[in-house]
Write a protein that holds these residues in place. Sequence first.
Motif, short mmCIF file in Angstrom:
data_model
loop_
_atom_site.label_atom_id
_atom_site.label_comp_id
_atom_site.label_asym_id
_atom_site.label_seq_id
_atom_site.Cartn_x
_atom_site.Cartn_y
_atom_site.Cartn_z
N PRO A 2 9.41 8.99 3.66
CA PRO A 2 8.26 8.63 2.85
C PRO A 2 7.93 9.65 1.77
N GLY A 3 8.31 10.89 1.98
CA GLY A 3 8.01 11.91 0.99
C GLY A 3 8.59 11.59 -0.38
N ARG A 4 9.66 10.82 -0.39
CA ARG A 4 10.34 10.53 -1.65
C ARG A 4 9.85 9.26 -2.31
N ILE A 5 8.94 8.55 -1.63
CA ILE A 5 8.56 7.22 -2.08
C ILE A 5 7.99 7.23 -3.50
N LEU A 6 7.21 8.25 -3.82
CA LEU A 6 6.54 8.25 -5.11
C LEU A 6 7.52 8.51 -6.25
N HIS B 154 1.97 8.15 3.50
CA HIS B 154 1.29 9.04 4.45
C HIS B 154 1.55 8.72 5.90
N VAL B 155 1.82 7.46 6.21
CA VAL B 155 1.89 7.06 7.61
C VAL B 155 3.31 6.68 8.06
N ALA B 156 4.11 6.15 7.14
CA ALA B 156 5.45 5.69 7.55
C ALA B 156 6.34 6.87 7.93
N ASP B 157 7.27 6.62 8.83
CA ASP B 157 8.33 7.58 9.13
C ASP B 157 9.56 7.30 8.29
N GLN B 158 9.77 6.02 7.98
CA GLN B 158 10.84 5.67 7.05
C GLN B 158 10.39 4.49 6.21
N VAL B 159 10.91 4.43 4.99
CA VAL B 159 10.55 3.37 4.06
C VAL B 159 11.84 2.69 3.62
N GLU C 126 0.85 -1.20 0.00
CA GLU C 126 0.00 0.00 0.00
C GLU C 126 0.88 1.25 0.00
N MET C 127 1.13 1.76 -1.18
CA MET C 127 2.02 2.91 -1.30
C MET C 127 1.44 4.15 -0.63
N GLY C 128 0.12 4.27 -0.64
CA GLY C 128 -0.52 5.42 0.02
C GLY C 128 -0.24 5.41 1.51
N PHE C 129 -0.36 4.23 2.11
CA PHE C 129 -0.07 4.09 3.54
C PHE C 129 1.40 4.41 3.81
N ALA C 130 2.29 3.84 2.99
CA ALA C 130 3.72 4.09 3.19
C ALA C 130 4.03 5.58 3.07
#
Length: 236
Positions: free
Chosen positions: A229-233, A210-215, A204-208
């Motif tokens: 997480p801001g860079r995940i997309l 919006h909610v994760a502190d680190q990915v 769930e990329m949306g969860f990662a």
Amino acid sequence: ASAVEIRKVNKYYGPFHALKDVDLSIPPGKVTCLIGPSGSGKSTLLRCINFLEEYDSGEIRIDGQLIGYEAPGRKMSGRKLREMRRSIGMVFQQFNLWPHMTAKENVAEGLIRVRGLSKAEAETRAAEALAKVGLADKMGNHPARLSGGQQQRVAIARAIAMEPRLMLFDEPTSALDPELVGEVLNVMKTLAQEGMTMVVVTHEMGFAAHVADQVAFMEKGELVGVDSPGRILHHP
Ligand code: ADP
Ligand code: ADP
């Protein structure tokens, strides 16, 4: 809340090298998402944290304490391992509820058997945990009379009723119909906001985001990067 230190962890399934020198720090009170293609070792790494899978070398420490081994190469006793695992909650893709028990009984069972609470105490705590996941009105239902999302919330309630210092989630929404995913993610988000240390394997990329502190990104058994997480997309 707890912190986990993973240092140079290697894991083999026979000749297959499933985890390759994995290093990862999981900060206390934060959400870490593990992301990566199927077969990249996410679930294996998660399961090594509570020693459901044995790692072959390296170290995993929870609040400084080595899990699974007394010292490198020397296994910990089963009793000590069970004791350490008591403080680690785990939620799987499959809910693993007992079909012959109500939601409340499913949550209370571990408190009676593992924590030694009386039935009355256990049921009080089970009711609190179920209320927290939004199931106050479903406590008397058997799993067959709950939706998949509700069953997974019972599984989360079962874990949090034990008052874990760390929660591990292995694709907790992958078995759910799409319309039921959000209710489970929202419960997880609430836990995160309360400061639970969480490690979540998810697609769930949306969860990662919006909610994760680190990915943490995994690929072919290697941890290839840790991002905010801001860079995940923007990750390739
Ligand atoms: P992910 O969670 O990223 O999908 P896994 O950790 O489940 O990946 O699996 C990583 C690799 O290890 C896969 O290639 C998988 O086939 C292999 N693997 C997992 N469990 C076992 C096992 N019990 N025996 C042999 N190989 C396994
Ligand atoms: P995508 O566009 O990658 O599908 P979305 O943002 O639509 O991502 O969300 C995917 C999932 O993550 C949804 O099920 C949604 O409920 C959950 N989600 C998204 N944003 C949040 C948030 N702020 N808090 C909790 N869950 C969220």
